[in-house]
Scaffold this active site. Sequence first.
Site, PDB file in Angstrom:
ATOM      1  N   GLY A 293       0.664  -1.291  -0.041  1.00 34.32           N
ATOM      2  CA  GLY A 293      -0.320   0.160   0.170  1.00 34.32           C
ATOM      3  C   GLY A 293       0.493   1.075   0.451  1.00 34.32           C
ATOM      4  O   GLY A 293       0.615   2.495   0.351  1.00 34.32           O
ATOM      5  N   SER A 294       1.689   1.438  -0.268  1.00 31.46           N
ATOM      6  CA  SER A 294       3.063   2.710  -0.781  1.00 31.46           C
ATOM      7  C   SER A 294       2.268   3.624  -1.415  1.00 31.46           C
ATOM      8  O   SER A 294       2.048   4.490  -1.549  1.00 31.46           O
ATOM      9  CB  SER A 294       4.404   2.482  -0.740  1.00 31.46           C
ATOM     10  OG  SER A 294       4.656   2.377  -2.170  1.00 31.46           O
ATOM     11  N   ASN A 295       1.771   2.628  -2.740  1.00 27.58           N
ATOM     12  CA  ASN A 295       0.808   4.071  -3.248  1.00 27.58           C
ATOM     13  C   ASN A 295       0.187   4.301  -3.326  1.00 27.58           C
ATOM     14  O   ASN A 295      -0.506   5.629  -3.071  1.00 27.58           O
ATOM     15  CB  ASN A 295       0.875   3.156  -4.719  1.00 27.58           C
ATOM     16  CG  ASN A 295       2.127   3.203  -5.843  1.00 27.58           C
ATOM     17  OD1 ASN A 295       2.640   4.666  -6.459  1.00 27.58           O
ATOM     18  ND2 ASN A 295       2.689   2.126  -6.034  1.00 27.58           N
TER      19      ASN A 295
ATOM     20  N   MET B  80      -3.091  -7.773  -7.578  1.00 24.98           N
ATOM     21  CA  MET B  80      -2.182  -8.331  -8.481  1.00 24.98           C
ATOM     22  C   MET B  80      -3.395  -9.707  -9.064  1.00 24.98           C
ATOM     23  O   MET B  80      -3.293 -10.712  -9.314  1.00 24.98           O
ATOM     24  CB  MET B  80      -1.625  -9.084  -7.090  1.00 24.98           C
ATOM     25  CG  MET B  80      -0.186  -8.069  -6.792  1.00 24.98           C
ATOM     26  SD  MET B  80       0.763  -7.519  -8.072  1.00 24.98           S
ATOM     27  CE  MET B  80       1.931  -6.557  -7.519  1.00 24.98           C
ATOM     28  N   ARG B  81      -4.093  -8.708  -9.478  1.00 27.41           N
ATOM     29  CA  ARG B  81      -5.255  -9.808 -10.292  1.00 27.41           C
ATOM     30  C   ARG B  81      -5.202  -8.943 -11.453  1.00 27.41           C
ATOM     31  O   ARG B  81      -5.735  -7.723 -11.684  1.00 27.41           O
ATOM     32  CB  ARG B  81      -6.838 -10.384  -9.099  1.00 27.41           C
ATOM     33  CG  ARG B  81      -6.879 -10.442  -8.532  1.00 27.41           C
ATOM     34  CD  ARG B  81      -8.413 -10.477  -7.204  1.00 27.41           C
ATOM     35  NE  ARG B  81      -7.622 -11.752  -6.632  1.00 27.41           N
ATOM     36  CZ  ARG B  81      -7.868 -12.739  -6.016  1.00 27.41           C
ATOM     37  NH1 ARG B  81      -8.632 -13.631  -7.252  1.00 27.41           N
ATOM     38  NH2 ARG B  81      -7.864 -13.335  -5.331  1.00 27.41           N
ATOM     39  N   LEU B  82      -6.431  -9.834 -11.983  1.00 22.50           N
ATOM     40  CA  LEU B  82      -6.102  -9.554 -13.859  1.00 22.50           C
ATOM     41  C   LEU B  82      -7.643  -9.019 -13.969  1.00 22.50           C
ATOM     42  O   LEU B  82      -8.891  -9.239 -12.637  1.00 22.50           O
ATOM     43  CB  LEU B  82      -6.542 -10.500 -14.930  1.00 22.50           C
ATOM     44  CG  LEU B  82      -5.422 -10.895 -15.942  1.00 22.50           C
ATOM     45  CD1 LEU B  82      -5.004 -11.767 -17.026  1.00 22.50           C
ATOM     46  CD2 LEU B  82      -4.866  -9.137 -16.237  1.00 22.50           C
TER      47      LEU B  82
ATOM     48  N   ASN C  43      -4.092   2.429 -13.715  1.00 21.41           N
ATOM     49  CA  ASN C  43      -3.449   0.443 -12.890  1.00 21.41           C
ATOM     50  C   ASN C  43      -1.870   1.286 -13.167  1.00 21.41           C
ATOM     51  O   ASN C  43      -1.727   2.502 -14.026  1.00 21.41           O
ATOM     52  CB  ASN C  43      -2.175  -0.146 -13.394  1.00 21.41           C
ATOM     53  CG  ASN C  43      -1.862  -1.043 -12.644  1.00 21.41           C
ATOM     54  OD1 ASN C  43      -1.714  -1.480 -11.872  1.00 21.41           O
ATOM     55  ND2 ASN C  43      -1.111  -1.871 -13.289  1.00 21.41           N
TER      56      ASN C  43
ATOM     57  N   HIS D 108       2.654   0.680 -13.009  1.00 17.34           N
ATOM     58  CA  HIS D 108       3.115  -0.617 -13.285  1.00 17.34           C
ATOM     59  C   HIS D 108       4.532  -0.193 -13.183  1.00 17.34           C
ATOM     60  O   HIS D 108       5.260   0.647 -14.406  1.00 17.34           O
ATOM     61  CB  HIS D 108       2.935  -1.750 -14.435  1.00 17.34           C
ATOM     62  CG  HIS D 108       3.656  -2.938 -14.983  1.00 17.34           C
ATOM     63  ND1 HIS D 108       3.359  -3.614 -14.617  1.00 17.34           N
ATOM     64  CD2 HIS D 108       4.689  -2.861 -15.537  1.00 17.34           C
ATOM     65  CE1 HIS D 108       4.158  -4.964 -14.931  1.00 17.34           C
ATOM     66  NE2 HIS D 108       4.898  -4.113 -15.854  1.00 17.34           N
TER      67      HIS D 108
HETATM   68  C1  GAR Z   1       4.742  -1.768  -6.593  1.00 24.15           C
HETATM   69  O1  GAR Z   1       5.768  -1.133  -7.479  1.00 24.15           O
HETATM   70  C2  GAR Z   1       3.157  -1.252  -8.015  1.00 24.15           C
HETATM   71  O2  GAR Z   1       3.961  -1.084  -9.093  1.00 24.15           O
HETATM   72  C3  GAR Z   1       2.873  -3.020  -8.477  1.00 24.15           C
HETATM   73  O3  GAR Z   1       3.458  -3.647  -7.378  1.00 24.15           O
HETATM   74  C4  GAR Z   1       3.715  -2.632  -6.036  1.00 24.15           C
HETATM   75  C5  GAR Z   1       2.618  -2.138  -5.174  1.00 24.15           C
HETATM   76  O4  GAR Z   1       3.793  -1.474  -4.212  1.00 24.15           O
HETATM   77  N1  GAR Z   1       2.084  -3.371  -9.119  1.00 24.15           N
HETATM   78  C6  GAR Z   1       2.524  -4.198 -10.074  1.00 24.15           C
HETATM   79  O5  GAR Z   1       3.276  -5.217  -9.997  1.00 24.15           O
HETATM   80  C7  GAR Z   1       0.949  -4.454 -11.027  1.00 24.15           C
HETATM   81  N2  GAR Z   1       1.365  -5.146 -12.137  1.00 24.15           N
HETATM   82  P1  GAR Z   1       2.683  -0.101  -2.851  1.00 24.15           P
HETATM   83  O6  GAR Z   1       1.856  -1.794  -2.534  1.00 24.15           O
HETATM   84  O7  GAR Z   1       3.315  -0.552  -2.249  1.00 24.15           O
HETATM   85  O8  GAR Z   1       1.862  -0.075  -3.676  1.00 24.15           O
END
Ligand code: GAR
Length: 214
Positions: free
Chosen positions: A20-22, A98-100, A115, A117
């Site tokens: 959840g950092s984003n 992490m799901r389609l 999203n 990426h």
């Molecule tokens: C992030 O690096 C995001 O770009 C990636 O998962 C991480 C989640 O970090 N997402 C993917 O790879 C999706 N294909 P977060 O939970 O700290 O935001």
Amino acid sequence: MKQLMEAKHLRLAVLASGRGSNFDAICEAIDKKVLDAEISVLISDNPNAPALQKAAARGIEALHINPREFAGRDDYEAVLVRELRARNADLVILAGYMRLVGKVFLSAFENRVLNIHPALLPSFQGLHAQQQALDYGVRISGCTVHIVDEGMDTGPIILQKEVPVYDTDNEETLSERILLEEHQIYQQALQLIAEGRVWIEGRRVFIQKQSGEA
Ligand code: GAR
């Protein structure tokens, strides 16, 4: 050409599976008033996602919906859609989800699901994008904010930011460097949408310049 959304204060809903950092970075941008938005709910498919605790600690509704409790993806997504509609979400933000995402969800929120990426798409789609970049040997990787379609990391691109890859990098160090930029471009993309400056034609996204901008 179609405007993605007229300028407005955005009501966001976040889907997250992990850390959840984003999500946190978007919350901070809202708190600092550099992003004109509010988050109505965070939903996770993972009961142990730290993102759920992070949302609750911020006083944001945090819901776990277990995909395994449904007969299939369509049924699960129908419930997600119901919950998101009940909260009047303008935009659904995937933040480490992490799901389609399938037809049921996307037809309910056409061009309304974003999203982030951790690679410069269309390179290195799917899981472990940073390790894929290292294995391939690229000198530059980065991150991408895109509109979600039914493919895996294939939707129209809104913003990208490049990040150098160093000889000394491993998956962890490269991921950290990319993550710092993810936190910037996600909020920037959202603010552009809040300002009504994002337009789309086919796969191409156009960012309207501000008056006086070269
Ligand atoms: C992030 O690096 C995001 O770009 C990636 O998962 C991480 C989640 O970090 N997402 C993917 O790879 C999706 N294909 P977060 O939970 O700290 O935001």
